[in-house]
Design an enzyme around this catalytic site. Structure first.
Site, mmCIF file in Angstrom:
data_model
loop_
_atom_site.group_PDB
_atom_site.id
_atom_site.type_symbol
_atom_site.label_atom_id
_atom_site.label_comp_id
_atom_site.label_asym_id
_atom_site.label_seq_id
_atom_site.Cartn_x
_atom_site.Cartn_y
_atom_site.Cartn_z
ATOM 1 N N GLU A 1 14.675 80.244 35.977
ATOM 2 C CA GLU A 1 15.680 79.280 35.520
ATOM 3 C C GLU A 1 16.508 79.826 34.356
ATOM 4 O O GLU A 1 17.709 79.624 34.300
ATOM 5 C CB GLU A 1 15.033 77.940 35.151
ATOM 6 C CG GLU A 1 14.572 77.129 36.353
ATOM 7 C CD GLU A 1 15.721 76.799 37.314
ATOM 8 O OE1 GLU A 1 16.871 76.682 36.870
ATOM 9 O OE2 GLU A 1 15.469 76.680 38.523
ATOM 10 N N TYR B 1 18.978 69.987 32.048
ATOM 11 C CA TYR B 1 18.849 70.517 33.408
ATOM 12 C C TYR B 1 17.564 71.347 33.546
ATOM 13 O O TYR B 1 16.765 71.133 34.471
ATOM 14 C CB TYR B 1 20.065 71.376 33.817
ATOM 15 C CG TYR B 1 19.686 72.257 34.971
ATOM 16 C CD1 TYR B 1 19.529 71.711 36.244
ATOM 17 C CD2 TYR B 1 19.353 73.596 34.779
ATOM 18 C CE1 TYR B 1 19.074 72.488 37.306
ATOM 19 C CE2 TYR B 1 18.902 74.371 35.826
ATOM 20 C CZ TYR B 1 18.767 73.817 37.086
ATOM 21 O OH TYR B 1 18.302 74.573 38.119
ATOM 22 N N ASP C 1 22.566 70.416 37.692
ATOM 23 C CA ASP C 1 23.380 71.537 37.218
ATOM 24 C C ASP C 1 24.798 71.348 37.760
ATOM 25 O O ASP C 1 25.122 70.295 38.323
ATOM 26 C CB ASP C 1 22.758 72.881 37.637
ATOM 27 C CG ASP C 1 22.819 73.110 39.141
ATOM 28 O OD1 ASP C 1 23.225 72.184 39.878
ATOM 29 O OD2 ASP C 1 22.487 74.216 39.582
#
Ligand code: SF4
Length: 229
Positions: free
Chosen positions: A45, A128, A146
């Site tokens: 991520e 997010y 996102d």
């Protein structure tokens, strides 16, 4: 009930069903989709923030091979971490990632938290990323919005536009209620739809699996058009 929420109530279940079916057949096989290791998910991520999937794949594999656990990264040489990040850009992400690893080791007994509210307090973690880690590592039914997801949700449920808070509310209504692989798959799927079909450049409504459940798709069905947002 507002029109916005009634769109989710009316079309949400069909949207979810169609999206999940499409993802099972067409979702890309990406390395971070083969794992539920929370630390590996965090690494992916951080790397994916503002960087394309194709670029991240090789970096992710190398990074995980060199520092396979959160403990390894916590005690790594910062200079070496920066070197390994070279080419991905936004080096602050590398520094934050290592700091996160140290906080996880020092304050969470080496276990990445699963609660989005706790995740939010870690270095470099925004709303997010907190939702993504909770969902992709722990299969929690947390929304993760996102840019791709926000675009899909606006086109599908807020065709006249909506502030960020409303988009998050809609995402929370759409995510399957129960923790488990379906919650994981839903968040992966809506991101994938935004990356492959409902892109920033063009909404390929004619090819889209959710078009009959999407406010824009119902108007544009049958052709590739640029919907007004
Ligand atoms: S139908 Fe069109 S606007 Fe709706 S999600 Fe699909 S591509 Fe996007």
């Amino acid at each position: 009930m507002s029109r916005k929420s009634s769109l989710v109530v009316t079309y949400g279940p069909d949207f979810r069903r169609r999206l999940l079916r499409w993802f099972r057949r067409h979702g890309r096989d990406l390395p971070w989709r083969r794992t539920r290791d929370p630390y590996h998910v965090v690494v992916s991520e951080f790397m994916l923030q503002q960087t394309q999937v194709s670029r991240v794949e090789a970096y992710y594999q190398r990074f995980i091979s060199e520092w396979p656990t959160v403990h390894d990264l916590a005690r790594a040489e910062p200079e070496r971490v920066r070197e390994r990040w070279q080419g991905l850009g936004y080096y602050r992400r590398a520094a934050n990632l290592q700091r996160l690893a140290q906080v996880v080791v020092e304050q969470h007994e080496g276990r990445v938290p699963d609660d989005p509210e706790v995740l939010l307090r870690l270095p470099g973690v925004g709303r997010y990323t907190a939702g993504a880690v909770a969902s992709f590592a722990y299969e929690r039914p947390a929304p993760a919005v996102d840019t791709n997801v926000a675009r899909v949700i606006r086109r599908a449920f807020h065709p006249r536009g909506a502030p960020e808070a409303a988009v998050w509310t809609t995402a929370a209504l759409l995510v399957p209620r129960r923790r488990g692989p379906t919650a994981w798959a839903f968040n992966q799927a809506i991101m994938e739809l935004g990356a492959l079909i409902c892109t920033a450049r063009v909404a390929r409504c004619g090819l889209c699996p959710v078009r009959t459940a999407c406010a824009t798709g119902r108007r544009f069905v049958g052709a590739e058009k640029r919907p007004r947002l």
